[in-house]
Design a protein around this motif. Structure first.
Motif, PDB file in Angstrom:
ATOM      1  N   PHE A  59       0.801  -1.222   0.000  1.00  0.00           N
ATOM      2  CA  PHE A  59       0.000   0.000   0.000  1.00  0.00           C
ATOM      3  C   PHE A  59       0.837   1.277   0.000  1.00  0.00           C
ATOM      4  O   PHE A  59       0.356   2.332  -0.411  1.00  0.00           O
ATOM      5  CB  PHE A  59      -0.948   0.006   1.206  1.00  0.00           C
ATOM      6  CG  PHE A  59      -2.165  -0.826   0.987  1.00  0.00           C
ATOM      7  CD1 PHE A  59      -3.307  -0.278   0.429  1.00  0.00           C
ATOM      8  CD2 PHE A  59      -2.166  -2.177   1.289  1.00  0.00           C
ATOM      9  CE1 PHE A  59      -4.440  -1.053   0.205  1.00  0.00           C
ATOM     10  CE2 PHE A  59      -3.284  -2.959   1.065  1.00  0.00           C
ATOM     11  CZ  PHE A  59      -4.426  -2.397   0.523  1.00  0.00           C
ATOM     12  N   PHE A  60       2.071   1.214   0.447  1.00  0.00           N
ATOM     13  CA  PHE A  60       2.900   2.415   0.497  1.00  0.00           C
ATOM     14  C   PHE A  60       3.759   2.596  -0.741  1.00  0.00           C
ATOM     15  O   PHE A  60       3.922   3.693  -1.249  1.00  0.00           O
ATOM     16  CB  PHE A  60       3.816   2.383   1.719  1.00  0.00           C
ATOM     17  CG  PHE A  60       3.094   2.600   3.022  1.00  0.00           C
ATOM     18  CD1 PHE A  60       1.711   2.703   3.075  1.00  0.00           C
ATOM     19  CD2 PHE A  60       3.800   2.703   4.211  1.00  0.00           C
ATOM     20  CE1 PHE A  60       1.047   2.898   4.267  1.00  0.00           C
ATOM     21  CE2 PHE A  60       3.142   2.900   5.415  1.00  0.00           C
ATOM     22  CZ  PHE A  60       1.775   2.993   5.450  1.00  0.00           C
ATOM     23  N   SER A 111      -1.403   3.032  -8.548  1.00  0.00           N
ATOM     24  CA  SER A 111      -1.623   2.275  -7.315  1.00  0.00           C
ATOM     25  C   SER A 111      -3.080   1.965  -6.995  1.00  0.00           C
ATOM     26  O   SER A 111      -3.422   0.811  -6.696  1.00  0.00           O
ATOM     27  CB  SER A 111      -1.004   3.037  -6.138  1.00  0.00           C
ATOM     28  OG  SER A 111      -1.582   4.343  -6.033  1.00  0.00           O
ATOM     29  N   GLN A 115      -4.842  -1.664  -5.912  1.00  0.00           N
ATOM     30  CA  GLN A 115      -5.090  -1.855  -4.489  1.00  0.00           C
ATOM     31  C   GLN A 115      -6.546  -2.238  -4.242  1.00  0.00           C
ATOM     32  O   GLN A 115      -6.844  -3.078  -3.385  1.00  0.00           O
ATOM     33  CB  GLN A 115      -4.722  -0.589  -3.721  1.00  0.00           C
ATOM     34  CG  GLN A 115      -3.230  -0.331  -3.691  1.00  0.00           C
ATOM     35  CD  GLN A 115      -2.880   1.085  -3.258  1.00  0.00           C
ATOM     36  OE1 GLN A 115      -3.750   1.940  -3.132  1.00  0.00           O
ATOM     37  NE2 GLN A 115      -1.594   1.349  -3.048  1.00  0.00           N
ATOM     38  N   TRP A 144      -6.916   1.283   4.804  1.00  0.00           N
ATOM     39  CA  TRP A 144      -5.678   1.034   4.069  1.00  0.00           C
ATOM     40  C   TRP A 144      -5.561   1.879   2.814  1.00  0.00           C
ATOM     41  O   TRP A 144      -4.469   2.352   2.468  1.00  0.00           O
ATOM     42  CB  TRP A 144      -5.544  -0.451   3.765  1.00  0.00           C
ATOM     43  CG  TRP A 144      -5.082  -1.193   4.982  1.00  0.00           C
ATOM     44  CD1 TRP A 144      -5.847  -1.918   5.857  1.00  0.00           C
ATOM     45  CD2 TRP A 144      -3.752  -1.225   5.510  1.00  0.00           C
ATOM     46  NE1 TRP A 144      -5.074  -2.399   6.886  1.00  0.00           N
ATOM     47  CE2 TRP A 144      -3.787  -1.994   6.700  1.00  0.00           C
ATOM     48  CE3 TRP A 144      -2.539  -0.689   5.088  1.00  0.00           C
ATOM     49  CZ2 TRP A 144      -2.652  -2.233   7.463  1.00  0.00           C
ATOM     50  CZ3 TRP A 144      -1.395  -0.934   5.855  1.00  0.00           C
ATOM     51  CH2 TRP A 144      -1.466  -1.687   7.018  1.00  0.00           C
ATOM     52  N   THR A 147      -4.596   5.254   4.029  1.00  0.00           N
ATOM     53  CA  THR A 147      -3.179   5.244   4.414  1.00  0.00           C
ATOM     54  C   THR A 147      -2.293   5.359   3.184  1.00  0.00           C
ATOM     55  O   THR A 147      -1.272   6.058   3.200  1.00  0.00           O
ATOM     56  CB  THR A 147      -2.841   3.955   5.177  1.00  0.00           C
ATOM     57  OG1 THR A 147      -3.693   3.846   6.316  1.00  0.00           O
ATOM     58  CG2 THR A 147      -1.396   3.963   5.642  1.00  0.00           C
ATOM     59  N   ALA A 148      -2.699   4.701   2.098  1.00  0.00           N
ATOM     60  CA  ALA A 148      -1.947   4.785   0.846  1.00  0.00           C
ATOM     61  C   ALA A 148      -1.946   6.204   0.297  1.00  0.00           C
ATOM     62  O   ALA A 148      -1.007   6.610  -0.403  1.00  0.00           O
ATOM     63  CB  ALA A 148      -2.545   3.834  -0.186  1.00  0.00           C
ATOM     64  N   GLY A 152       1.531   7.314   0.770  1.00  0.00           N
ATOM     65  CA  GLY A 152       1.989   7.053  -0.588  1.00  0.00           C
ATOM     66  C   GLY A 152       2.169   8.302  -1.434  1.00  0.00           C
ATOM     67  O   GLY A 152       3.028   8.337  -2.320  1.00  0.00           O
TER      68      GLY A 152
END
Length: 242
Positions: A59-60, A111, A115, A144, A147-148, A152
């Motif tokens: 995720f990062f 991404s 994801q 999540w 958070t990305a 990210g």
């Protein structure tokens, strides 16, 4: 909204040349999915730290890993690191805010879709569907994905460039080591004080407070997206790209 539409048109230049990167990222995604899905029960029972690492990496840094090397930040001199695509676009009559937004759109295209695919498949092929209801799993996914966004999006922000010691080879290595060390300390800290890892606690939070967790996560993601764009603009106004 108009600027975001213009930014997408700018971003298409890079995205249309990244099909191979998307393909390899999808293969990588399936490999990580097979590991995370089959290891979830063992992770919950035994608190395997490596599980958290792979989940966070996905995720990062997943989108950054998929980005073709030609579009990644490169050295323009011994102490100047910047995206060559951005350098080229700065010569064109494109508004600065549009250029900034285009870098974030590119990150999300690398991404976010993958994801989402991962999270959908993860629910059906792993035992997490026995731990969380659909509403709780949506909250888990929002946590999540958010958070990305707020972690990210440091990568598209870095496309603006860096001058000085941090942009040199030694400086880059030292910073990378420091980041990895801080991550390792964070991993050890949460395991030491709580006996569990990040993924475990995100499951617990999503199960107990799904609505609150979703609202807070989305709020943090939105704030981070705005803050990172503002900071990127400051960097671009500060640096001499000539």
């Amino acid at each position: 909204m108009k600027e975001w539409k213009q930014a997408y048109q700018v971003a298409k230049l890079e995205l249309t040349h990244s099909i191979k990167g998307f393909f390899f990222y999808f293969i990588f995604l399936m490999f990580i999915l097979s590991f995370l899905a089959t290891s979830l029960e063992s992770y919950i029972d035994n608190d395997f730290m490596g599980y958290d690492f792979f989940f966070i990496f996905l995720f990062f840094m997943g989108g950054f890993w998929a980005k073709p090397k030609v579009f990644q930040s490169q050295k323009q001199s011994l102490d100047f690191l910047v995206s060559p695509t951005l350098i080229m676009q700065l010569q064109l009559p494109i508004k600065q805010d549009v250029l900034i937004k285009s870098r974030f759109i590119i990150y999300f295209c690398y991404s976010l879709p993958w994801q989402v695919i991962f999270l959908i498949l993860f629910y059906y092929v792993s035992p997490i569907n026995e731990m969380l209801s659909i509403s709780a799993y949506i909250a888990f996914s929002v946590i999540w994905l958010s958070t990305a966004v707020y972690v990210g999006t440091l990568f598209p922000m870095s496309d603006a460039g860096e001058r000085g010691f941090a942009a040199t080879t030694i400086g880059t290595i030292i910073i990378a080591i420091m980041v990895l060390f801080l991550m390792f300390i964070a991993f050890l800290g949460i395991y030491f004080f709580t006996d569990h890892g990040f993924v475990y606690w995100s499951i617990v939070i999503a199960k107990k407070w799904p609505f609150l967790a979703s609202i807070l996560s989305i709020g943090l993601a939105g704030a981070a997206l705005q803050a990172h764009q503002i900071y990127m603009k400051k960097i671009m106004n500060k640096l001499d790209y000539i």
